[in-house]
Design an enzyme around this catalytic site. Structure first.
Site, PDB file in Angstrom:
ATOM      1  N   GLU A 125      -0.676  -9.000  -1.237  1.00  0.00           N
ATOM      2  CA  GLU A 125      -1.260  -8.411  -0.014  1.00  0.00           C
ATOM      3  C   GLU A 125      -2.415  -7.477  -0.378  1.00  0.00           C
ATOM      4  O   GLU A 125      -2.471  -6.308   0.004  1.00  0.00           O
ATOM      5  CB  GLU A 125      -0.205  -7.673   0.821  1.00  0.00           C
ATOM      6  N   HIS A 141       5.849   4.785  12.804  1.00  0.00           N
ATOM      7  CA  HIS A 141       6.143   5.672  11.667  1.00  0.00           C
ATOM      8  C   HIS A 141       4.903   6.183  10.955  1.00  0.00           C
ATOM      9  O   HIS A 141       5.002   6.891   9.945  1.00  0.00           O
ATOM     10  CB  HIS A 141       7.007   4.940  10.637  1.00  0.00           C
ATOM     11  N   ARG A 152       2.017   8.151   9.302  1.00  0.00           N
ATOM     12  CA  ARG A 152       1.816   9.579   9.037  1.00  0.00           C
ATOM     13  C   ARG A 152       0.663  10.151   9.851  1.00  0.00           C
ATOM     14  O   ARG A 152       0.722  11.301  10.299  1.00  0.00           O
ATOM     15  CB  ARG A 152       1.538   9.805   7.546  1.00  0.00           C
ATOM     16  N   GLU A 204      -2.065   5.130   2.955  1.00  0.00           N
ATOM     17  CA  GLU A 204      -2.022   3.719   2.548  1.00  0.00           C
ATOM     18  C   GLU A 204      -3.382   3.134   2.205  1.00  0.00           C
ATOM     19  O   GLU A 204      -3.501   2.304   1.298  1.00  0.00           O
ATOM     20  CB  GLU A 204      -1.349   2.882   3.636  1.00  0.00           C
ATOM     21  N   ASP A 250       0.796  -1.230   0.000  1.00  0.00           N
ATOM     22  CA  ASP A 250       0.000   0.000   0.000  1.00  0.00           C
ATOM     23  C   ASP A 250       0.828   1.279   0.000  1.00  0.00           C
ATOM     24  O   ASP A 250       0.357   2.329   0.428  1.00  0.00           O
ATOM     25  CB  ASP A 250      -0.909  -0.006   1.245  1.00  0.00           C
ATOM     26  N   HIS A 293      12.676   4.919  13.150  1.00  0.00           N
ATOM     27  CA  HIS A 293      12.487   5.097  11.701  1.00  0.00           C
ATOM     28  C   HIS A 293      13.198   6.375  11.247  1.00  0.00           C
ATOM     29  O   HIS A 293      13.252   7.354  11.994  1.00  0.00           O
ATOM     30  CB  HIS A 293      10.984   5.192  11.435  1.00  0.00           C
TER      31      HIS A 293
END
Ligand code: UD1
Ligand code: UDP
Length: 404
Positions: free
Chosen positions: A122, A215, A217, A136, A100, A248
């Site tokens: 996936e 991580h 957003r 995503e 994604d 990250h």
């Protein structure tokens, strides 16, 4: 004996895509009848290179798009533009994308523009919330619209695709290739226990270990401040706890984590770890606190509780199995649940049963078999001779021979 001769282009750009497509690259490389071309966009750089090194994958194309602090718009444009010339030159019979990310969506869109069939690994994970996870959820939905063959990891994701009216005969439930990667790597990680203990000399492994990643957003800003504040409070209140946090490289993550968590004696902020080392840390941990998709899938197989710092998840299978729990990004709730698992043995044990809702380590072999069959069919069984026993070799492959 003549055989199928198809060119398959496998495209990825970030750490999780690389981990989840490495088993597929290895699987296709050893199958006769496929000419495998690997194209990395390098949406990630160091974090991608760690995976390429570990699995000894040498890309045919490296688009090298990453810049520090990149925006979604510039990234999308760069991937779309540079994929176009690779696809024109290679003209593959099929492109394989995973997951994604912006690489996933932009590569699939680029393939669509050149009428190249898309296989999506996936597929079908959904929250149906446009901004969670962001971007995503929409990347994955838009990729589905461009996809010819959907490889769903679970029945739940298949049902989502069916609900969106994608044709049933184009959807294949195959598990998640992350379990293929994990199962092979974990043995090597366990065998290297002493080496890793030496590498992490500053961590007291006689104490319980809380492993953390983050991580997303949608958690940037106040969400990250809350999560870090919770970790700080937990570290101070539990001197018998060791906290290891591979941070990250996204600057939006680096800043709050370093600002709020540096200097605490039992909090170890470390760089992103290569997959082998990270699997060892997961396996060695008492529990995991994360917003990562891949980590949510891996930890249940290792029999550890996973607390998810998100309000929704497209990976509800582990919640249903009782081994994962959404704890959001409110500080009090995170502190409550970590502390509860530290203090209440019954709850801890109930969440520590090994579960494999995401697969059994055979996904990449299943995907290769399906693609072999459909590409053979799509050529009308006519091109370049016949294939002996097409799609019949479904044995578990000996992936990653170099790692064992
Ligand atoms: C990306 C994906 C996300 C995926 C995550 C896995 C998008 C929009 N986001 O998020 O879906 O879950 O990867 O980790 O596709 N950086 C480096 N070196 C690296 C990697 C990143 O320095 O090896 C820094 C750079 O400053 C870069 C920034 O991180 O600009 C953001 O990278 P980006 O790929 O845009 O977003 P992620 O947060 O990594
Ligand atoms: N991972 C890793 N090193 C680390 C942290 C995570 O190799 O320091 C692995 C982890 O085991 C999982 C994948 O990276 O397979 C998850 O990547 P990430 O959390 O960046 O992305 P997501 O899965 O959320 O898209």
């Amino acid at each position: 004996m003549s055989q199928l001769n198809k060119k398959i282009l496998i495209c990825f750009g970030t750490r999780p895509e690389a981990i989840k497509l490495a088993p597929i690259v290895k699987e296709f490389q050893k199958r006769p009848g496929f000419n495998v071309c690997v194209c990395v966009t390098s949406q990630h750089r160091e974090m991608l290179d760690q995976v390429l090194d570990l699995f000894e994958i040498v890309p045919d194309y490296d688009l090298d798009v990453m810049t520090s602090g990149q925006t979604l718009e510039s990234l999308t444009l760069k991937v779309l533009g540079s994929m176009s010339s690779v696809l024109s030159k290679e003209n593959p019979d099929c492109i394989v994308v995973q997951g994604d990310t912006t690489t996933t969506f932009a590569a699939a869109l680029s393939a669509f523009y050149q009428k190249i069939p898309v296989a999506h690994v996936e597929a079908g994970l959904r929250t149906y919330q446009k901004f969670s996870p962001f971007p995503e959820e929409m990347n994955r939905q838009m990729t589905s619209c461009l996809t010819d063959w959907h490889f769903a990891p679970t029945e739940r994701s298949r049902d989502a695709l069916l609900g969106e009216k994608f044709p049933e005969d184009r959807i294949f439930v195959v598990g998640n290739t992350v379990i293929d990667a994990l199962l092979r790597v974990v043995e090597k990680a366990r065998a290297s226990d002493m080496t890793f203990r030496k590498e992490f000399q500053k961590v007291n492994f006689d104490k319980r270990l809380l492993l953390i990643t983050g991580h997303r957003r949608e958690n940037f800003g106040q969400g990250f401040i809350n999560v870090c504040s919770a970790i700080r409070d937990l570290a101070k209140a539990n001197q018998d706890l060791e906290i290891v946090y591979p941070v990250h490289l996204n600057p939006h993550v680096q800043k709050p984590v370093n600002d709020l968590l540096s200097g605490l004696p039992n909090v170890h902020l470390i760089p992103p770890q290569d997959y082998l080392t990270f699997v060892w840390l997961m396996d060695r941990s008492y529990m995991v606190l994360t917003d990562s998709g891949g980590v949510q899938e891996e930890v249940p197989s290792l029999g550890k509780p996973v607390l998810v710092t998100r309000d929704t998840t497209e990976r509800a299978e582990a919640l249903d199995a009782g081994v994962a729990r959404l704890v959001g990004t409110e500080m009090e709730r995170i502190v409550y649940w970590v502390q509860r698992l530290l203090d209440d043995v019954d709850i801890y044990q109930a969440m520590s049963r090994p579960q494999n809702p995401y697969g059994d380590g055979t996904s990449s072999g299943q995907i290769a078999k399906v693609l072999e069959g459909v590409l053979w069919q799509s050529s009308g069984g006519r091109t370049r001779g016949t294939i002996e026993g097409a799609g019949s070799h479904h044995e578990r492959s000996d992936l990653f021979q170099n790692l064992t």
